[in-house]
Design a protein around this motif. Structure first.
Motif, PDB file in Angstrom:
ATOM      1  N   ALA A   1       0.830  -1.205   0.000  1.00 42.52           N
ATOM      2  CA  ALA A   1       0.000   0.000   0.000  1.00 42.52           C
ATOM      3  C   ALA A   1       0.867   1.258   0.000  1.00 42.52           C
ATOM      4  N   LEU A   2       1.959   1.246   0.765  1.00 45.37           N
ATOM      5  CA  LEU A   2       2.892   2.380   0.748  1.00 45.37           C
ATOM      6  C   LEU A   2       3.471   2.584  -0.651  1.00 45.37           C
ATOM      7  N   ALA A   3       3.831   1.484  -1.320  1.00 49.31           N
ATOM      8  CA  ALA A   3       4.403   1.583  -2.659  1.00 49.31           C
ATOM      9  C   ALA A   3       3.396   2.155  -3.652  1.00 49.31           C
ATOM     10  N   VAL A   4       2.144   1.690  -3.576  1.00 48.63           N
ATOM     11  CA  VAL A   4       1.113   2.177  -4.501  1.00 48.63           C
ATOM     12  C   VAL A   4       0.865   3.667  -4.290  1.00 48.63           C
ATOM     13  N   LEU A   5       0.752   4.099  -3.036  1.00 48.49           N
ATOM     14  CA  LEU A   5       0.516   5.513  -2.760  1.00 48.49           C
ATOM     15  C   LEU A   5       1.687   6.376  -3.235  1.00 48.49           C
ATOM     16  N   THR A   6       2.906   5.868  -3.088  1.00 44.92           N
ATOM     17  CA  THR A   6       4.076   6.622  -3.547  1.00 44.92           C
ATOM     18  C   THR A   6       4.082   6.751  -5.069  1.00 44.92           C
ATOM     19  N   VAL A   7       3.775   5.662  -5.777  1.00 46.74           N
ATOM     20  CA  VAL A   7       3.722   5.707  -7.239  1.00 46.74           C
ATOM     21  C   VAL A   7       2.631   6.672  -7.708  1.00 46.74           C
ATOM     22  N   LEU A   8       1.474   6.643  -7.061  1.00 52.25           N
ATOM     23  CA  LEU A   8       0.390   7.547  -7.443  1.00 52.25           C
ATOM     24  C   LEU A   8       0.784   9.007  -7.204  1.00 52.25           C
ATOM     25  N   GLY A   9       1.520   9.247  -6.109  1.00 53.23           N
ATOM     26  CA  GLY A   9       1.969  10.607  -5.843  1.00 53.23           C
ATOM     27  C   GLY A   9       2.912  11.121  -6.913  1.00 53.23           C
ATOM     28  N   PHE A  10       3.856  10.277  -7.347  1.00 50.47           N
ATOM     29  CA  PHE A  10       4.770  10.697  -8.403  1.00 50.47           C
ATOM     30  C   PHE A  10       4.058  10.811  -9.745  1.00 50.47           C
ATOM     31  N   ALA A  11       3.088   9.938 -10.012  1.00 52.24           N
ATOM     32  CA  ALA A  11       2.335  10.026 -11.259  1.00 52.24           C
ATOM     33  C   ALA A  11       1.549  11.326 -11.318  1.00 52.24           C
ATOM     34  N   ASP A  12       0.950  11.720 -10.194  1.00 57.19           N
ATOM     35  CA  ASP A  12       0.217  12.986 -10.142  1.00 57.19           C
ATOM     36  C   ASP A  12       1.138  14.167 -10.421  1.00 57.19           C
ATOM     37  N   THR A  13       2.339  14.124  -9.846  1.00 57.69           N
ATOM     38  CA  THR A  13       3.301  15.204 -10.076  1.00 57.69           C
ATOM     39  C   THR A  13       3.790  15.210 -11.519  1.00 57.69           C
ATOM     40  N   ALA A  14       4.019  14.020 -12.095  1.00 59.41           N
ATOM     41  CA  ALA A  14       4.474  13.934 -13.489  1.00 59.41           C
ATOM     42  C   ALA A  14       3.429  14.510 -14.447  1.00 59.41           C
ATOM     43  N   PHE A  15       2.151  14.210 -14.222  1.00 51.21           N
ATOM     44  CA  PHE A  15       1.092  14.764 -15.066  1.00 51.21           C
ATOM     45  C   PHE A  15       1.018  16.279 -14.922  1.00 51.21           C
ATOM     46  N   ALA A  16       1.222  16.760 -13.704  1.00 48.45           N
ATOM     47  CA  ALA A  16       1.190  18.208 -13.483  1.00 48.45           C
ATOM     48  C   ALA A  16       2.330  18.902 -14.233  1.00 48.45           C
ATOM     49  N   ILE A  17       3.516  18.258 -14.255  1.00 46.97           N
ATOM     50  CA  ILE A  17       4.650  18.834 -14.981  1.00 46.97           C
ATOM     51  C   ILE A  17       4.381  18.819 -16.482  1.00 46.97           C
ATOM     52  N   ALA A  18       3.854  17.693 -16.981  1.00 42.04           N
ATOM     53  CA  ALA A  18       3.591  17.573 -18.419  1.00 42.04           C
ATOM     54  C   ALA A  18       2.542  18.576 -18.894  1.00 42.04           C
ATOM     55  N   ARG A  19       1.591  18.887 -18.045  1.00 42.10           N
ATOM     56  CA  ARG A  19       0.508  19.808 -18.430  1.00 42.10           C
ATOM     57  C   ARG A  19       0.753  21.240 -17.974  1.00 42.10           C
ATOM     58  N   GLN A  20       1.947  21.499 -17.482  1.00 37.93           N
ATOM     59  CA  GLN A  20       2.289  22.840 -17.018  1.00 37.93           C
ATOM     60  C   GLN A  20       1.325  23.314 -15.929  1.00 37.93           C
ATOM     61  N   ARG A  21       1.034  22.411 -14.985  1.00 35.53           N
ATOM     62  CA  ARG A  21       0.087  22.746 -13.921  1.00 35.53           C
ATOM     63  C   ARG A  21       0.774  23.023 -12.586  1.00 35.53           C
TER      64      ARG A  21
ATOM     65  N   PRO B   1       6.668  26.789 -14.350  1.00 31.70           N
ATOM     66  CA  PRO B   1       6.027  26.489 -15.640  1.00 31.70           C
ATOM     67  C   PRO B   1       6.104  27.682 -16.576  1.00 31.70           C
ATOM     68  N   GLU B   2       6.278  27.395 -17.872  1.00 37.61           N
ATOM     69  CA  GLU B   2       6.364  28.475 -18.850  1.00 37.61           C
ATOM     70  C   GLU B   2       4.991  29.081 -19.096  1.00 37.61           C
ATOM     71  N   PRO B   3       4.930  30.387 -19.285  1.00 36.80           N
ATOM     72  CA  PRO B   3       3.639  31.022 -19.569  1.00 36.80           C
ATOM     73  C   PRO B   3       3.090  30.552 -20.908  1.00 36.80           C
ATOM     74  N   ASP B   4       1.795  30.467 -20.998  1.00 37.03           N
ATOM     75  CA  ASP B   4       1.118  30.019 -22.223  1.00 37.03           C
ATOM     76  C   ASP B   4       0.945  31.212 -23.152  1.00 37.03           C
ATOM     77  N   ASP B   5       1.825  31.282 -24.189  1.00 31.09           N
ATOM     78  CA  ASP B   5       1.785  32.418 -25.111  1.00 31.09           C
ATOM     79  C   ASP B   5       0.517  32.423 -25.943  1.00 31.09           C
ATOM     80  N   ASP B   6      -0.018  31.221 -26.260  1.00 33.26           N
ATOM     81  CA  ASP B   6      -1.219  31.164 -27.095  1.00 33.26           C
ATOM     82  C   ASP B   6      -2.396  31.833 -26.420  1.00 33.26           C
ATOM     83  N   LEU B   7      -2.494  31.605 -25.080  1.00 33.21           N
ATOM     84  CA  LEU B   7      -3.599  32.224 -24.367  1.00 33.21           C
ATOM     85  C   LEU B   7      -3.466  33.736 -24.362  1.00 33.21           C
ATOM     86  N   ASP B   8      -2.224  34.231 -24.245  1.00 32.96           N
ATOM     87  CA  ASP B   8      -2.017  35.676 -24.266  1.00 32.96           C
ATOM     88  C   ASP B   8      -2.400  36.258 -25.614  1.00 32.96           C
TER      89      ASP B   8
END
Length: 278
Positions: free
Chosen positions: A166-186, A247-254
């Motif tokens: 259970a500790l391993a699963v929660l740790t993997v989910l935590g890193f996956a959440d952070t990885a998605f946030a980095i990929a989406r500039q969140r 995170p880099e600013p979104d130029d398209d939105l500007d």
């Protein structure tokens, strides 16, 4: 405001976890004075157990326990039960309690022997686990105890094994959440919030590594070592998040917002000419 409270919650639960586990370990280490205890299991002195020479516990087997108690106090010592238990992070994962009746007079020594069947051990724990053999008085207060390192030959699907998974699963989910946030500039533009985003997964890395070391029978991490290692990995993860680029600013939105503003200007109604006055 909501982002700040969310960040506080991210750091609050790891800190509370470390405080609670540290307090539990301190309570477990408290022992009364005035009673000397010696014990052997299957003829082996358990005071000499170590990682290289642990006490091997095989599920559904029977072990012979012999205990000698010396009462150095001025009052009679009553023993009502003996516990053989294993603890990880202050949590009990296996425990065998045996009722006994023994009274030791002041300044005297007495011994007792009994057999213990390790029924159900396979579903409770596995790997190298720190434990103790403790004797309790009539008030269910610990009278004396001997630390012991056990090698439990249980199943990975035991309570302790599922705890580590259970500790391993929660740790993997935590890193996956952070990885998605980095990929989406969140990720947050604030450094401390980026550090908090990695704090909990970093804490999980330390706990999971100590669990793997225990199950693989490399070493026996006691509570203090677990907390120290988890604290180091959590601090390193926080610093990595703190030092990460924002995170880099979104130029398209500007650009889109600028076009919309210009379009709104063109859609304004033209001013009608005023009629000429006579």
């Amino acid at each position: 405001m909501s982002g700040g409270s969310h960040g506080i919650r991210r750091i609050l639960w790891p800190v509370l976890l470390l405080i609670v586990l540290g307090w539990t370990a301190a309570q477990a280490d408290a022992r009364p004075d005035g009673v000397d205890m010696a014990a052997n299991i299957d003829g082996h002195d358990i005071a000499g157990t170590s990682v290289d020479r642990p006490l091997r516990l095989v599920p559904d087997s029977t072990i012979r326990i012999a205990i000698e108690l010396t009462n150095n106090t001025s009052d009679p010592l009553e023993i009502r039960h003996v516990d053989l238990a294993g603890h990880v992070l202050g949590l009990g994962f296996f425990s065998y309690s045996t009722a006994v009746e023994l009274t030791v007079a002041p300044g005297k020594a007495e011994s007792l022997q009994y057999r213990l069947e390790l029924r159900g051990l396979a579903g409770q724990a596995t790997g190298l686990i720190g434990g103790e053999l403790a004797v309790y008085g009539g008030s269910d207060a610990p009278v004396a105890a001997i630390p012991v390192i056990t090698d439990v030959r249980g199943s990975l699907w035991s309570v302790y094994g599922l705890f580590g998974l259970a500790l391993a699963v929660l740790t993997v989910l935590g890193f996956a959440d952070t990885a998605f946030a980095i990929a989406r500039q969140r990720l947050s533009a604030e450094r401390w919030q980026r550090g908090l985003r990695l704090l909990a997964p970093g804490l999980g890395i330390g706990l999971v590594f100590a669990f793997i070391a225990s199950v693989a029978r490399w070493w026996v991490p006691d509570t203090g070592l677990w907390l120290a290692f988890a604290g180091v990995t959590a601090a390193v993860a926080f610093l990595l998040g703190y030092a990460s680029p924002p995170p880099e600013p979104d130029d398209d939105l500007d650009d889109d917002s600028g076009d919309l503003d210009e379009a709104e200007i063109h859609r304004l109604p033209a001013e009608e000419p005023k009629p000429a006055t006579e």
